[in-house]
Write an enzyme that holds these catalytic residues in place. Sequence first.
Site, PDB file in Angstrom:
ATOM      1  N   SER A 118     -13.176  -8.649  -3.554  1.00 55.90           N
ATOM      2  CA  SER A 118     -14.163  -7.778  -2.930  1.00 55.90           C
ATOM      3  C   SER A 118     -13.596  -7.072  -1.708  1.00 55.90           C
ATOM      4  O   SER A 118     -12.843  -7.657  -0.931  1.00 55.90           O
ATOM      5  CB  SER A 118     -15.381  -8.598  -2.514  1.00 55.90           C
ATOM      6  OG  SER A 118     -16.308  -7.788  -1.824  1.00 55.90           O
ATOM      7  N   ARG A 164       2.167   4.567   3.749  1.00 51.36           N
ATOM      8  CA  ARG A 164       2.916   3.306   3.660  1.00 51.36           C
ATOM      9  C   ARG A 164       2.046   2.206   3.063  1.00 51.36           C
ATOM     10  O   ARG A 164       2.510   1.392   2.270  1.00 51.36           O
ATOM     11  CB  ARG A 164       3.463   2.888   5.022  1.00 51.36           C
ATOM     12  CG  ARG A 164       4.571   3.781   5.526  1.00 51.36           C
ATOM     13  CD  ARG A 164       5.789   3.725   4.598  1.00 51.36           C
ATOM     14  NE  ARG A 164       6.757   4.728   4.955  1.00 51.36           N
ATOM     15  CZ  ARG A 164       7.036   5.812   4.235  1.00 51.36           C
ATOM     16  NH1 ARG A 164       6.421   6.043   3.112  1.00 51.36           N
ATOM     17  NH2 ARG A 164       7.938   6.665   4.631  1.00 51.36           N
ATOM     18  N   GLU A 169       1.879   2.929  -0.495  1.00 48.18           N
ATOM     19  CA  GLU A 169       3.166   2.572  -1.090  1.00 48.18           C
ATOM     20  C   GLU A 169       3.231   1.073  -1.392  1.00 48.18           C
ATOM     21  O   GLU A 169       3.760   0.660  -2.424  1.00 48.18           O
ATOM     22  CB  GLU A 169       4.288   2.986  -0.142  1.00 48.18           C
ATOM     23  CG  GLU A 169       5.673   2.825  -0.695  1.00 48.18           C
ATOM     24  CD  GLU A 169       6.720   3.318   0.287  1.00 48.18           C
ATOM     25  OE1 GLU A 169       6.518   3.187   1.511  1.00 48.18           O
ATOM     26  OE2 GLU A 169       7.752   3.819  -0.175  1.00 48.18           O
TER      27      GLU A 169
END
Length: 164
Positions: A130, A104, A107
């Site tokens: 960073s 997820r 995603e």
Amino acid sequence: MSDKSNIATLDSTLIDRLPSSSKTLFEAKATKSLTFESIAQELGRSEVAVAALFYGQAQASAADIEKLSQILEVPQSKLEAELGGFPDRGRAGPMPPVEPLIYRLYEIVQNYGYAYKAVLNEKFGDGIMSAISFSTKVEKEVDEQGNNWAVITLRGKWLPFSRF
């Protein structure tokens, strides 16, 4: 209008993997020297959501299409034809992880990664956030209906690319 050097444009190497609407939207955005923030203010949406629309990673409403047509001076019928369907998200990404929660998070990066990059570049210039000079936090929110919401905050030092 904004300084043209701070306007996110479409990387030509992505064109074949993105919907035709991406090229249309980015060309009009560049011609008018608009930032995602300025477009977002007009649409009443977040700038990341607007950038996601441009990359074909979010669905445009009829109101979004009408307003984008006005802002970008692109015929509404063209935008309706190009933006009217469901987005085909995550096509440019590699094979994802299999662990459900990590998937997820992956995603999210697939769907909004280029949108985040574009907005960050507009705000900070050419560089990276960073992951070493970095902090993150996870918070839990409960809404009025009792639904639980995960809030993930990412905070990274901005590192401009060096010219050499």
